[in-house]
Design a protein around this motif. Structure first.
Motif, PDB file in Angstrom:
ATOM      1  N   GLU A 300       3.492   7.522  -1.842  1.00  0.00           N
ATOM      2  CA  GLU A 300       3.436   7.256  -0.345  1.00  0.00           C
ATOM      3  C   GLU A 300       4.750   7.685   0.323  1.00  0.00           C
ATOM      4  OE1 GLU A 300       1.945   3.328   1.942  1.00  0.00           O
ATOM      5  OE2 GLU A 300       3.918   3.517   1.969  1.00  0.00           O
ATOM      6  N   ASP A 359       4.018   3.712   5.138  1.00  0.00           N
ATOM      7  CA  ASP A 359       4.789   2.881   5.863  1.00  0.00           C
ATOM      8  C   ASP A 359       5.650   2.334   4.816  1.00  0.00           C
ATOM      9  OD1 ASP A 359       3.278   1.397   3.792  1.00  0.00           O
ATOM     10  OD2 ASP A 359       1.753   0.722   5.262  1.00  0.00           O
ATOM     11  N   THR A 361       5.381  -1.335   3.794  1.00  0.00           N
ATOM     12  CA  THR A 361       4.978  -2.523   3.695  1.00  0.00           C
ATOM     13  C   THR A 361       4.003  -2.218   2.404  1.00  0.00           C
ATOM     14  OG1 THR A 361       3.086  -2.269   5.136  1.00  0.00           O
ATOM     15  CG2 THR A 361       4.940  -3.443   6.004  1.00  0.00           C
ATOM     16  N   ASP A 362       3.484  -3.492   1.721  1.00  0.00           N
ATOM     17  CA  ASP A 362       2.627  -3.379   0.498  1.00  0.00           C
ATOM     18  C   ASP A 362       1.135  -2.872   0.940  1.00  0.00           C
ATOM     19  OD1 ASP A 362       1.837  -3.893  -2.164  1.00  0.00           O
ATOM     20  OD2 ASP A 362       0.853  -5.854  -1.336  1.00  0.00           O
ATOM     21  N   ASP A 363       0.623  -2.136   0.091  1.00  0.00           N
ATOM     22  CA  ASP A 363      -0.788  -1.555   0.249  1.00  0.00           C
ATOM     23  C   ASP A 363      -1.303  -1.890  -0.958  1.00  0.00           C
ATOM     24  OD1 ASP A 363      -1.084  -0.322   3.030  1.00  0.00           O
ATOM     25  OD2 ASP A 363       0.760   0.690   2.222  1.00  0.00           O
ATOM     26  N   ASP A 392       0.910   3.624  -3.572  1.00  0.00           N
ATOM     27  CA  ASP A 392       1.947   2.740  -2.857  1.00  0.00           C
ATOM     28  C   ASP A 392       3.238   2.465  -3.444  1.00  0.00           C
ATOM     29  OD1 ASP A 392       2.375   0.968  -0.519  1.00  0.00           O
ATOM     30  OD2 ASP A 392       2.681  -0.575  -2.062  1.00  0.00           O
ATOM     31  N   ASP A 394       5.846   0.308  -2.260  1.00  0.00           N
ATOM     32  CA  ASP A 394       6.373  -0.539  -1.607  1.00  0.00           C
ATOM     33  C   ASP A 394       6.170  -1.993  -2.346  1.00  0.00           C
ATOM     34  OD1 ASP A 394       7.505   0.998   0.563  1.00  0.00           O
ATOM     35  OD2 ASP A 394       5.278   0.971   1.175  1.00  0.00           O
TER      36      ASP A 394
HETATM   37 CA   LIG Z   1       2.805   0.821   1.539  1.00  0.00          CA
END
Ligand SMILES: [Ca+2]
Ligand SMILES: [Ca+2]
Length: 523
Positions: A300, A359, A361-363, A392, A394
Motif C-alpha cells: 500500500e 493511508d 491506518t490499518d486495513d 496493507d 500499517d
Molecule cells: Ca492502510
C-alpha cells in the motif's frame, strides 16, 4: 422494446422450461403498459416473436443487403408488427449512412437550449463545466455496466430544451455546415421526452448559411413512462427534407432548432444527422484492443502513492487513440479513480499510473480493486477487467475483551466489552459464540436468560445449553471503538438454580492469536 425481458431468450432462466428457479424479472411495476400484470405487456411468446423478427431483419439487411429492412431497423416512429398485437418498437440505425452532429462536439447550443452532461442523477448534481441532463430522474449511469459515481470520465453531452410557452425551445449551431442533399435524405433528430412533462409536439426549424429558414410540420413525440426512463430513451424525429422549399440550401445547413408547439415541456436532443436510407460499406479497418494484466499487486505505501500498471494493444494504434482505466473497489462505496491514457499513433504498449486509497491506518490484509478499461477513441476492449491487489502495510488494529463484572447476580446483565486500540476506516467484525465447557452441568441454560432476549437472540427450550446457541457478530462501523455482548439474566431461573457460567469465545482479526475465551459467572 420497453418491457422486453432477457429471461425469455435462453433455456436456463426462462420460466417454465428452466431447471434453475426462474421468473420474469422485469421490475418496472410502475409502468402502466409494461408491468408484469398488465394486459398490454408482451407475453413471453410475443417477446420471442419480436426478437425473431428483428434478428431476421438484421440478418437480411446486413447479410443480404435488403435495404427494405431499414423500415424495421431505422424507423422514425414506433414500429408495429401484426404478430405482436399492439406492441411497439423504437429503433435507431446508428451505424447507417449518416452525417452525425453531436451537441458539444460538432455543435454549440443555439437559442435558448442548453448543453448538459448526459446522466440522470441519483444524488450527484454537479459537473465541473456543464449541468446534468435529467436532474431528478432516478438513476445515474453512463454506460449500462457503470453504476454509480465515476468522476473524470467524459460523459456524453446532450442539448436540453425546455419551454413554458410555444415557440423556439433550443437548438444547435453547427460548427461546420451540414450537407443534407440527396433525394431521400432526411434530417433525423434523436430526442428523449421528459416523462414528467408528457408528450412533446415539436417542429424543427432549419437555417442555412445564407440565413434562409424553414420550419417543418408539427410532429408529436410521446412520453415514455415508467421507472427506468433515462435521458437516452430517445425517439427519432425525422424531418422530410423533400418538403422544404428550394430557397433552403440543403447543402449548407447551419442551425437546427426545436420549436415547441405546446404550453410547456422538456426534451433532450441526443444528436442530429443527415440520414440517407442505406448502409455504409464496412470499413476496411480494424481497431486495436486494449488489455490490462489480469492481476497486479503492490504494497500500500503512504498517502499519495500510485502504482504503474502495464497496458497492451493488440496492434500498434493506426491513429491517436484514447482510453480510461477506472480503479474501483467493490468493498468501499467510492466511485473509484479514473486514469486517462492517450495513445499516440504507432504505439502498442505503455504504463499508466493508478491512484488508490493509500493511508497510514490499518486495513484488511488485502484490498482488491477492479481495473475496468473504458475505450474512448479509436480503440476497443480486449481483456476489459484486471485486478489490482493492494497489501496493507500499517500496524494491525488490536482488540481486547474485558468483562464488566466477572460474576453477576441473578437478574443482572452479563456484559463483555470489546475495545479496539484505535478506530478503523473499514467494516471490522468480531464473532462471539459459546463453546461447550466442562463440566456441562455448570453451563448456563436458556432458562437462565430473560425470555425477551432469548426470543430475539437464541431461542430454544429452557433446559437447553445457552452457550452453543449464542452467535453474535460484533460490527464495528468505521470510526467505532467499542462493541458489547450483553446477556440479561432472569431473577428466577426456569431451571434448577445453582451457580452457573457462560463462556464466550471471541474470534477475529485484532485479538491475540485470533481468538480469546472469557467466562462470566452467574451467582
Ligand atoms: Ca492502510
Ligand atoms: Ca500504508
Amino acid at each position: 422494446m420497453r418491457g422486453a425481458n432477457h429471461n425469455f431468450f435462453n433455456t436456463e432462466w426462462t420460466p417454465g422450461i428452466s431447471q434453475a428457479p426462474s421468473f420474469d424479472d422485469w421490475f418496472d411495476q410502475r409502468h402502466r403498459l409494461c408491468a408484469r400484470n398488465s394486459d398490454t405487456r408482451l407475453t413471453a411468446t410475443e417477446q420471442r416473436r419480436a426478437g425473431l423478427s428483428w434478428v431476421t431483419a438484421a440478418v437480411r439487411l446486413f447479410g443480404a443487403g435488403e435495404t427494405s429492412m431499414l423500415e424495421a431497423l431505422d424507423a422514425s416512429g414506433a414500429v408495429t408488427v401484426p404478430k405482436l398485437r399492439d406492441g411497439a418498437v423504437w429503433t435507431h440505425a446508428l451505424g447507417g449512412d449518416r452525417r452525425l452532429v453531436r451537441p458539444g462536439t460538432d455543435a454549440a447550443a443555439g437559442g435558448p437550449g442548453q448543453l448538459c452532461r448526459a446522466m440522470a442523477t441519483g444524488g450527484f448534481l454537479f459537473h465541473r463545466r456543464l449541468p446534468i441532463c435529467g436532474v431528478g430522474l432516478n438513476e445515474l449511469r453512463m454506460l449500462h455496466w457503470f453504476v454509480g459515481r465515476t468522476n473524470g470520465l467524459p460523459w456524453p453531452v446532450q442539448l436540453l430544451a425546455e419551454w413554458q410557452r410555444a415557440g423556439p425551445a433550443g437548438g444547435l449551431a453547427l460548427d461546420d455546415p451540414l450537407d443534407a442533399t440527396g433525394s431521400d435524405t432526411s434530417l433525423d433528430l434523436r430526442v428523449t421526452v421528459d416523462p414528467r412533462e408528457g408528450a412533446a409536439p415539436l417542429r424543427v426549424r432549419l437555417t442555412d448559411a445564407d440565413g434562409s429558414t424553414w420550419t417543418s410540420a408539427r410532429q408529436n413525440l410521446i412520453a415514455m413512462t415508467g421507472h427506468y426512463i433515462r435521458t437516452w430513451w430517445a425517439q427519432t424525429l425525422r424531418v422530410d427534407l423533400a418538403a422544404a422549399p428550394p430557397r433552403l440550401d440543403r447543402a449548407a445547413l447551419t442551425e437546427v432548432a426545436l420549436v415547441a408547439s405546446s404550453g410547456s415541456g422538456r426534451v433532450w436532443l441526443l444528436d442530429a444527422a443527415a440520414r440517407r436510407p442505406a448502409l455504409l460499406p464496412v470499413p476496411d479497418r480494424s481497431v486495436p484492443t486494449v488489455s490490462v494484466p489480469r492481476r497486479t499487486s503492490t504494497d500500500e505505501g503512504d498517502p499519495g502513492d500510485r502504482i504503474e500498471v502495464d497496458w497492451q494493444l493488440s496492434a500498434p494504434a493506426p491513429s491517436p487513440g484514447r482510453f480510461a482505466i477506472v480503479a474501483r473497489s467493490s468493498f468501499r462505496a467510492s466511485g473509484g479513480s479514473v486514469s486517462l491514457v492517450r495513445v499516440p499513433a504507432g504505439v502498442s504498449s505503455g504504463t499508466v499510473q493508478i491512484d488508490y486509497d493509500s493511508d497510514t491506518t490499518d486495513d484488511l490484509p488485502t484490498t482488491r480493486l477492479g481495473l475496468e478499461v473504458v475505450p474512448l477513441r479509436d480503440l476497443a476492449v480486449g481483456s476489459d477487467v484486471g485486478r489490482l491487489i493492494v497489501r496493507d502495510d500499517d500496524p494491525n488494529v488490536r482488540a481486547r475483551v474485558t468483562r464488566r463484572d466477572p460474576s453477576v447476580n441473578r437478574g443482572g446483565r452479563m456484559t463483555w466489552v470489546v475495545r479496539l486500540n484505535k478506530a478503523v476506516d473499514y467494516k471490522f467484525e468480531i464473532f462471539a459464540g459459546g463453546p461447550r465447557t466442562r463440566p456441562e452441568s455448570e453451563m448456563m441454560r436458556v432458562g437462565d436468560a430473560r425470555r425477551r432476549w432469548v426470543d430475539d437472540h437464541v431461542g430454544g427450550r429452557p433446559k437447553a445449553l445457552l452457550g452453543p446457541r449464542v452467535f453474535e457478530l460484533l460490527r464495528f462501523r468505521p470510526g467505532d471503538h467499542v462493541e458489547r455482548v450483553s446477556v440479561p439474566t432472569r431473577v428466577n431461573s426456569l431451571v434448577h438454580e445453582h451457580p452457573r457460567t457462560l463462556t464466550l469465545r471471541f474470534e477475529g482479526r485484532g485479538l491475540d492469536g485470533g481468538a480469546e475465551r472469557s467466562t462470566i459467572r452467574l451467582r
